[in-house]
Design a protein around this motif. Structure first.
Motif, PDB file in Angstrom:
ATOM      1  N   VAL A  54     -41.627   5.394 -14.526  1.00 16.40           N
ATOM      2  CA  VAL A  54     -40.795   4.504 -15.345  1.00 16.40           C
ATOM      3  C   VAL A  54     -41.621   3.319 -15.849  1.00 16.40           C
ATOM      4  O   VAL A  54     -41.506   2.926 -17.005  1.00 16.40           O
ATOM      5  N   GLU A  55     -42.482   2.785 -14.999  1.00 16.23           N
ATOM      6  CA  GLU A  55     -43.348   1.683 -15.412  1.00 16.23           C
ATOM      7  C   GLU A  55     -44.279   2.118 -16.539  1.00 16.23           C
ATOM      8  O   GLU A  55     -44.475   1.390 -17.513  1.00 16.23           O
ATOM      9  N   SER A  56     -44.845   3.311 -16.428  1.00 14.21           N
ATOM     10  CA  SER A  56     -45.727   3.832 -17.478  1.00 14.21           C
ATOM     11  C   SER A  56     -44.978   4.018 -18.785  1.00 14.21           C
ATOM     12  O   SER A  56     -45.515   3.762 -19.864  1.00 14.21           O
ATOM     13  N   LEU A  57     -43.730   4.469 -18.698  1.00 16.28           N
ATOM     14  CA  LEU A  57     -42.920   4.632 -19.915  1.00 16.28           C
ATOM     15  C   LEU A  57     -42.702   3.284 -20.583  1.00 16.28           C
ATOM     16  O   LEU A  57     -42.761   3.168 -21.807  1.00 16.28           O
ATOM     17  N   GLY A  58     -42.450   2.259 -19.767  1.00 14.88           N
ATOM     18  CA  GLY A  58     -42.223   0.935 -20.318  1.00 14.88           C
ATOM     19  C   GLY A  58     -43.471   0.348 -20.948  1.00 14.88           C
ATOM     20  O   GLY A  58     -43.411  -0.300 -21.991  1.00 14.88           O
ATOM     21  N   GLU A  59     -44.618   0.586 -20.333  1.00 12.27           N
ATOM     22  CA  GLU A  59     -45.880   0.025 -20.833  1.00 12.27           C
ATOM     23  C   GLU A  59     -46.400   0.771 -22.054  1.00 12.27           C
ATOM     24  O   GLU A  59     -46.859   0.167 -23.007  1.00 12.27           O
ATOM     25  N   ALA A  60     -46.346   2.088 -22.010  1.00 12.01           N
ATOM     26  CA  ALA A  60     -46.978   2.889 -23.057  1.00 12.01           C
ATOM     27  C   ALA A  60     -45.983   3.439 -24.078  1.00 12.01           C
ATOM     28  O   ALA A  60     -46.388   3.984 -25.087  1.00 12.01           O
ATOM     29  N   GLY A  61     -44.692   3.320 -23.790  1.00 15.64           N
ATOM     30  CA  GLY A  61     -43.703   3.831 -24.735  1.00 15.64           C
ATOM     31  C   GLY A  61     -43.784   5.328 -24.922  1.00 15.64           C
ATOM     32  O   GLY A  61     -43.887   5.808 -26.038  1.00 15.64           O
ATOM     33  N   GLY A  62     -43.779   6.082 -23.839  1.00 14.70           N
ATOM     34  CA  GLY A  62     -43.887   7.535 -23.900  1.00 14.70           C
ATOM     35  C   GLY A  62     -42.810   8.182 -24.750  1.00 14.70           C
ATOM     36  O   GLY A  62     -41.710   7.659 -24.889  1.00 14.70           O
ATOM     37  N   ASP A  63     -43.145   9.324 -25.330  1.00  9.15           N
ATOM     38  CA  ASP A  63     -42.205  10.064 -26.162  1.00  9.15           C
ATOM     39  C   ASP A  63     -41.238  10.902 -25.344  1.00  9.15           C
ATOM     40  O   ASP A  63     -40.092  11.081 -25.722  1.00  9.15           O
ATOM     41  N   ALA A  64     -41.729  11.439 -24.220  1.00 12.33           N
ATOM     42  CA  ALA A  64     -40.886  12.333 -23.429  1.00 12.33           C
ATOM     43  C   ALA A  64     -41.426  12.465 -22.010  1.00 12.33           C
ATOM     44  O   ALA A  64     -42.595  12.176 -21.749  1.00 12.33           O
ATOM     45  N   VAL A  65     -40.538  12.911 -21.133  1.00 13.31           N
ATOM     46  CA  VAL A  65     -40.886  13.244 -19.751  1.00 13.31           C
ATOM     47  C   VAL A  65     -40.595  14.722 -19.570  1.00 13.31           C
ATOM     48  O   VAL A  65     -39.534  15.210 -19.970  1.00 13.31           O
ATOM     49  N   LEU A  66     -41.539  15.436 -18.987  1.00 16.50           N
ATOM     50  CA  LEU A  66     -41.395  16.867 -18.756  1.00 16.50           C
ATOM     51  C   LEU A  66     -41.187  17.128 -17.268  1.00 16.50           C
ATOM     52  O   LEU A  66     -41.933  16.617 -16.441  1.00 16.50           O
ATOM     53  N   LEU A  67     -40.167  17.906 -16.974  1.00 17.48           N
ATOM     54  CA  LEU A  67     -39.832  18.289 -15.599  1.00 17.48           C
ATOM     55  C   LEU A  67     -39.886  19.801 -15.463  1.00 17.48           C
ATOM     56  O   LEU A  67     -39.553  20.515 -16.406  1.00 17.48           O
ATOM     57  N   PRO A  68     -40.226  20.309 -14.269  1.00 17.15           N
ATOM     58  CA  PRO A  68     -40.141  21.752 -14.054  1.00 17.15           C
ATOM     59  C   PRO A  68     -38.690  22.220 -13.995  1.00 17.15           C
ATOM     60  O   PRO A  68     -38.384  23.369 -14.255  1.00 17.15           O
ATOM     61  N   GLY A  69     -37.782  21.318 -13.656  1.00 16.30           N
ATOM     62  CA  GLY A  69     -36.346  21.591 -13.586  1.00 16.30           C
ATOM     63  C   GLY A  69     -35.623  20.286 -13.326  1.00 16.30           C
ATOM     64  O   GLY A  69     -36.209  19.333 -12.816  1.00 16.30           O
ATOM     65  N   LEU A  70     -34.340  20.215 -13.683  1.00  8.39           N
ATOM     66  CA  LEU A  70     -33.599  18.976 -13.501  1.00  8.39           C
ATOM     67  C   LEU A  70     -33.485  18.560 -12.042  1.00  8.39           C
ATOM     68  O   LEU A  70     -33.336  17.383 -11.731  1.00  8.39           O
ATOM     69  N   LEU A  71     -33.574  19.509 -11.132  1.00  5.04           N
ATOM     70  CA  LEU A  71     -33.493  19.193  -9.716  1.00  5.04           C
ATOM     71  C   LEU A  71     -34.586  18.206  -9.301  1.00  5.04           C
ATOM     72  O   LEU A  71     -34.422  17.451  -8.345  1.00  5.04           O
TER      73      LEU A  71
END
Length: 97
Positions: A54-71
């Motif tokens: 979350v900190e990296s998203l705030g600092e770098a403004g990421g476009d997306a987060v990839l998960l292997p599954g919602l779990l």
């Protein structure tokens, strides 16, 4: 920028973590992204990797987060609409393999 997130406890050891990271990188490449970094959570009870994500998203403004599954988002609590909530709070899309 695409960041990955994995809960190690949902996988069967380091070899499977490595395999999932490779699969995520291949998926990212196939959809025109480069998987910049994958955060691997070691202990769901203390979600330090999730905080770093979350900190990296705030600092770098990421476009997306990839998960292997919602779990793998169990660190956020119950799964009811967790994807939509995360996207709303962070302003980042969640992609799932």
């Amino acid at each position: 920028m695409l960041l990955g997130y994995i809960c190690r406890g949902l996988l069967a050891g380091d070899q499977q973590v490595d395999e999932v990271v490779l699969a995520m990188a291949d998926f990212a490449d196939a959809i025109g992204f480069c998987l910049e970094r994958t955060f691997v959570e070691d202990a769901v009870g203390t979600p330090t990797a999730f905080g770093a994500l979350v900190e990296s998203l705030g600092e770098a403004g990421g476009d997306a987060v990839l998960l292997p599954g919602l779990l793998h988002m169990v660190v956020l609590g119950p799964q009811d609409d967790i994807k939509r909530l995360f996207e709303w709070v962070t302003g980042t899309r969640v992609l799932v393999l």
